[in-house]
Design an enzyme around this catalytic site. Structure first.
Site, PDB file in Angstrom:
ATOM      1  N   TYR A 154     -19.203  29.429  -8.900  1.00  0.00           N
ATOM      2  CA  TYR A 154     -20.535  28.905  -8.192  1.00  0.00           C
ATOM      3  C   TYR A 154     -20.463  27.616  -8.080  1.00  0.00           C
ATOM      4  CZ  TYR A 154     -25.076  28.666  -6.757  1.00  0.00           C
ATOM      5  OH  TYR A 154     -26.342  28.356  -6.010  1.00  0.00           O
ATOM      6  N   CYS A 155     -20.533  27.188  -6.666  1.00  0.00           N
ATOM      7  CA  CYS A 155     -20.208  25.656  -6.488  1.00  0.00           C
ATOM      8  C   CYS A 155     -22.013  25.316  -6.232  1.00  0.00           C
ATOM      9  CB  CYS A 155     -19.286  25.481  -5.159  1.00  0.00           C
ATOM     10  SG  CYS A 155     -19.259  23.758  -4.782  1.00  0.00           S
ATOM     11  N   VAL A 156     -22.359  24.212  -6.981  1.00  0.00           N
ATOM     12  CA  VAL A 156     -23.473  23.762  -6.767  1.00  0.00           C
ATOM     13  C   VAL A 156     -23.802  22.906  -5.517  1.00  0.00           C
ATOM     14  CG1 VAL A 156     -24.321  23.726  -9.210  1.00  0.00           C
ATOM     15  CG2 VAL A 156     -23.038  21.667  -8.209  1.00  0.00           C
ATOM     16  N   GLN A 180     -23.969  25.210  -2.710  1.00  0.00           N
ATOM     17  CA  GLN A 180     -25.351  26.195  -3.205  1.00  0.00           C
ATOM     18  C   GLN A 180     -24.920  27.723  -2.905  1.00  0.00           C
ATOM     19  OE1 GLN A 180     -28.562  25.658  -5.023  1.00  0.00           O
ATOM     20  NE2 GLN A 180     -27.083  23.830  -5.459  1.00  0.00           N
TER      21      GLN A 180
END
Length: 208
Positions: free
Chosen positions: A126-128, A131
């Site tokens: 999951y890449c912040v 998002q």
């Protein structure tokens, strides 16, 4: 009452979560815009001219457009989901795994994303910064984003180094004091970012 307090907490989480999501997107676009302005106006625009300037600016603008396009495609594309009632083939001898949170079987390389609340096929992480979860359906855009941004940073550092050498050898115009300060400040922002993204691109290129 307890019910109203829970409702207030949920609203606060949505507001704070939305603000954080917006903040990450703005931060990414700010870094891209900083790199573009420094490169085009402080490096290329004060050094080369004519057809050469047009060629360099056109190439770099195309790369930046591809960076932004793949960033939003990665952010807005659903990464996919493991179909409900998925049943693995028990005959092929592959280890069968199940998700404790979904209470369903899951295929190899599928993982549960706690943020999206479901199992994602070929989930990477999951890449912040986008998002979104990087998975089966949007991994291509994530990799192309890293690929084009590595090309963009390479163009920046090669041309900036060439520009500094030309100024030191007096074969090109020197930097004005304001230009020097702007380039130094921009470089402090872009150097750690470029090193991190070079590392990410190299890692994912190795995996492929």
């Amino acid at each position: 009452s307890e019910r109203s307090e829970k409702r207030v907490v949920r609203v606060r989480r949505r507001v704070c979560g939305g603000a954080m999501e917006f903040g990450f997107v703005v931060c990414v676009l700010f870094i891209i815009a900083t790199g573009y302005c420094m490169h085009v106006f402080l490096v290329l625009g004060t050094w080369i001219e004519g057809t050469s300037l047009f060629a360099h600016v056109s190439f770099f603008t195309l790369i930046v457009a591809l960076i932004v396009a793949n960033y939003f495609l990665c952010a807005m594309t659903d990464p996919g989901r493991v179909p409900r009632n998925y049943m693995p083939d028990f005959r092929n001898g592959v280890e069968v795994k199940s998700c404790r949170k979904c209470n369903e079987y899951k295929p190899p390389r599928a993982h549960h994303c706690s943020t999206l609340g479901r199992c994602i096929p070929r989930m990477d992480h999951y890449c912040v910064w986008v998002q979104n979860c990087v998975g089966h359906r949007n991994y291509k855009f994530f990799f192309l984003f890293l690929f084009y941004i590595s090309i963009g940073f390479t163009h920046i550092w090669v041309m900036l180094g060439w520009r500094v050498i030309a100024a030191m050898r007096e074969s090109g115009p020197s930097f004005a004091p304001v230009q020097t300060i702007a380039v130094v400040i921009s470089s402090f922002l872009l150097v750690p970012t470029s090193l991190m993204l070079y590392g990410f691109f190299g890692f994912h290129a190795y995996l492929i």
